[in-house]
Design a protein around this motif. Sequence first.
Motif, short mmCIF file in Angstrom:
data_model
loop_
_atom_site.label_atom_id
_atom_site.label_comp_id
_atom_site.label_asym_id
_atom_site.label_seq_id
_atom_site.Cartn_x
_atom_site.Cartn_y
_atom_site.Cartn_z
N THR A 102 -6.64 -3.68 -1.39
CA THR A 102 -6.79 -2.75 -0.26
C THR A 102 -7.28 -1.37 -0.70
O THR A 102 -7.89 -0.66 0.12
N PHE A 106 -9.71 1.25 1.45
CA PHE A 106 -9.23 2.57 1.89
C PHE A 106 -10.07 3.69 1.28
O PHE A 106 -10.39 4.67 1.95
N GLU A 110 -11.83 6.27 3.76
CA GLU A 110 -11.19 7.58 3.88
C GLU A 110 -11.40 8.49 2.68
O GLU A 110 -10.96 9.65 2.69
N ILE A 114 -4.84 4.74 -2.50
CA ILE A 114 -3.49 4.27 -2.19
C ILE A 114 -2.63 4.45 -3.43
O ILE A 114 -3.05 4.11 -4.54
N VAL A 150 -2.09 1.54 6.03
CA VAL A 150 -1.75 2.57 5.05
C VAL A 150 -1.03 3.69 5.78
O VAL A 150 -1.52 4.21 6.79
N TYR A 204 0.13 7.86 -0.16
CA TYR A 204 -0.43 6.85 0.73
C TYR A 204 0.11 5.48 0.33
O TYR A 204 -0.08 5.04 -0.81
N VAL A 206 0.51 1.42 1.17
CA VAL A 206 0.03 0.26 1.90
C VAL A 206 1.21 -0.68 2.14
O VAL A 206 2.03 -0.93 1.26
N TYR A 228 -3.17 4.36 9.02
CA TYR A 228 -4.52 3.82 9.02
C TYR A 228 -4.44 2.29 9.07
O TYR A 228 -3.80 1.68 8.22
N LEU A 230 -6.07 -1.10 8.33
CA LEU A 230 -7.14 -1.62 7.49
C LEU A 230 -7.78 -2.88 8.06
O LEU A 230 -8.82 -3.32 7.58
#
Length: 261
Positions: A102, A106, A110, A114, A150, A204, A206, A228, A230
């Motif tokens: 992930t 991310f 962004e 993470i 996230v 951050y 996940v 957020y 994903l």
Amino acid sequence: MVNVEKSVLVLKHFVLILTLIVFNNSCFAQLEVAKIEGKQINVNEKAYSLAEYNAYIAPYKTNIDNDLNTVLAFCPETLEKSKGQWQTNIGDFLADITLAKTNPVFKKRENLDIDICILNHGGIRSILPKGDVTTRTAFEIMPFENTTVVVALNGGQIAEFVDYFIKEKKPHPISGITFTIDETNKPIDILVKDQPLDLTKTYYVVTSDYLSNGGDNMNFFKKNTKIYDLDYKLRNILIDYLKDVDTIPIIKKIKVTQIKK
């Protein structure tokens, strides 16, 4: 004379429509539910099945079975959640690959990284057996439709998670964070990406959409400053990872240490 005939014709139509309305209403008014009955029909091996139904679904079932039975990778040892006090090999594996898969998504969306992955012990529904691993295995391990999100949390909320983890006494899968449990059952030496936890920093994390909403009493997630989506299912993360490797590497990293009294 023509006008009179038209008027009579319109009047006849009106009378006919009015008669139908009255008739229908009277019929509906007479309908009453006198009795409701029901019975239980058990769905088991004795359940009646029509041959034509089986013939109809057979091609679809064959295609699905072929997809589910596709071998994706090889696992050198069984990964399961029943062994381990604070960590399990399957929990470590799932958290590590979730973070690894992930983070690029991310980062691209962004321009952020993470820091931590937090999953739940109860979400793991099967073992990852030694030997060939198929798509079916992924569905057995993660039968739910949970997607990854996230969550932006401050350091204080990360500390709340560590307290929660110790209190729960369950080996919830984690990655990116390590800590020690001292003789008084309190956390010390909390590290995020090998750096001391900063209570003022935004991290951050996940996780699954289920946990982000406070599932399993992880209410610290609801204190987030931003979330957020994903749009990447946990099961698909596992399948994608298995497709990328030939043999699953077994990494035994100590994430939680306990100091005995």
